[in-house]
Design an enzyme around this catalytic site. Structure first.
Site: not given
Ligand code: GUN
Length: 297
Positions: A121, A54, A98
């Site tokens: 997200d 990422k 994460q």
């Protein structure tokens, strides 16, 4: 007849290119780069690989990457304090914590602490709610990537029968919502579904997101259907091999003989997730600056 392969890798590359161009225009218009913060707690090897990818993808797209790595024994207060700081930092447009988090940290508490307008997200309940009532928000990256692949392949999805196998908050539920919004007729199937093969056989679109290697067999697939395989499962190693093969939730060898189009694993849905994350972060940046995001994102 063998199905056409849906090349998620190529689609993701073209999306990343569009994001890169839009990120350059954004930087000129806003006088700063768009910024994505990624928080990793602990040393889970798979998470470390994802976070590294990422970070690199964010830089490659011409955006600012803020990486925060915290030790596995970080307390909830310290993590929430970091999230709060990122929420208030005007250089940070998107925040991703994460998952999975170490067991002593409550994921829902941490996700709920993220400003929904930075929740790239799309995991915050505010964004889940916005999706369910049709308001602009952030949609989880994997199902949004699947929808992009489906629209690219099929165009208008109106009236098509879609079956989503799996009902997770991250993939199954938002996927069903997106397909419904695209005017497909949607069934959500799961572990308690009776006659799953029969249900799948009705579908023009099958999205498999159950996390069970090669569960969906070719003779479950309606001839000509479009099959999107979200699964990434590693099989036990074969003799003499160090690592097992990566397979999806669909038995690719048999399904490709029946389907009209199918995503391979790897190289199908997987590469889309990061590309859509960058897209979401750039959309967040435009919203934060009161700018219109380009229509081709
Ligand atoms: N862990 C595995 N995939 C994801 C993802 O898309 N977002 C977050 N936050 N954690 C993940």
């Amino acid at each position: 007849m063998s199905a056409q392969l849906i090349d998620g890798k190529a689609f993701a590359e073209s999306l990343r290119q569009r994001v890169g161009e839009a990120a350059r225009s954004f930087a000129q218009a806003a006088g700063r780069k768009a910024g994505l913060a990624v928080v990793l707690v602990g040393e889970d090897p798979a998470s470390q690989v994802y976070v590294r990818s990422k970070h690199k993808a964010t830089i490659d797209a011409g955006m600012e990457s803020f990486e925060h790595r915290l030790p596995a024994d970080t307390g909830e207060d310290a993590l929430l304090a970091l999230v709060d700081r990122l929420n208030r930092d005007p250089a940070v447009d998107g925040i991703l914590v994460q998952l999975p988090l170490p067991g002593h940290l409550d994921e829902q508490t941490v996700i709920s602490a993220i400003n929904p307008d930075k929740d790239v997200d799309g995991f915050h309940i505010i964004n889940a709610g916005r999706l369910s009532v049709g308001q602009d928000g952030f949609v989880p990256c994997t199902p949004l990537g699947c929808l992009m692949l489906l629209k690219d392949r099929l165009g208008d999805l109106s009236g098509l029968e879609a079956v989503v196998i799996g009902r997770s908050n991250i993939v199954g539920k938002p996927m069903a919502q997106l397909l419904t919004d695209a005017n497909a007729t949607v069934t959500i199937a799961h572990s308690r579904t009776k006659d799953l093969p029969g249900v799948v056989r009705r579908a023009d679109i099958v999205v498999a997101a159950v996390g069970r290697p090669e569960m969906v067999k070719g003779d479950w697939i309606k001839p000509g259907a479009t099959v999107i395989d979200v699964g990434i499962n590693r099989l036990p190693p074969e003799p003499g091999r160090e690592k097992g093969r990566l397979v999806g939730d669909v038995d690719f060898a048999s399904a490709r003989e029946v389907a009209g189009a199918i995503t391979p694993v790897p190289g199908g849905v997987g590469p889309m997730t990061i590309a859509v994350l960058l897209r979401n972060a750039l959309v967040a940046a435009h919203r934060n600056e009161g700018l219109a995001a380009p229509a081709n994102l």
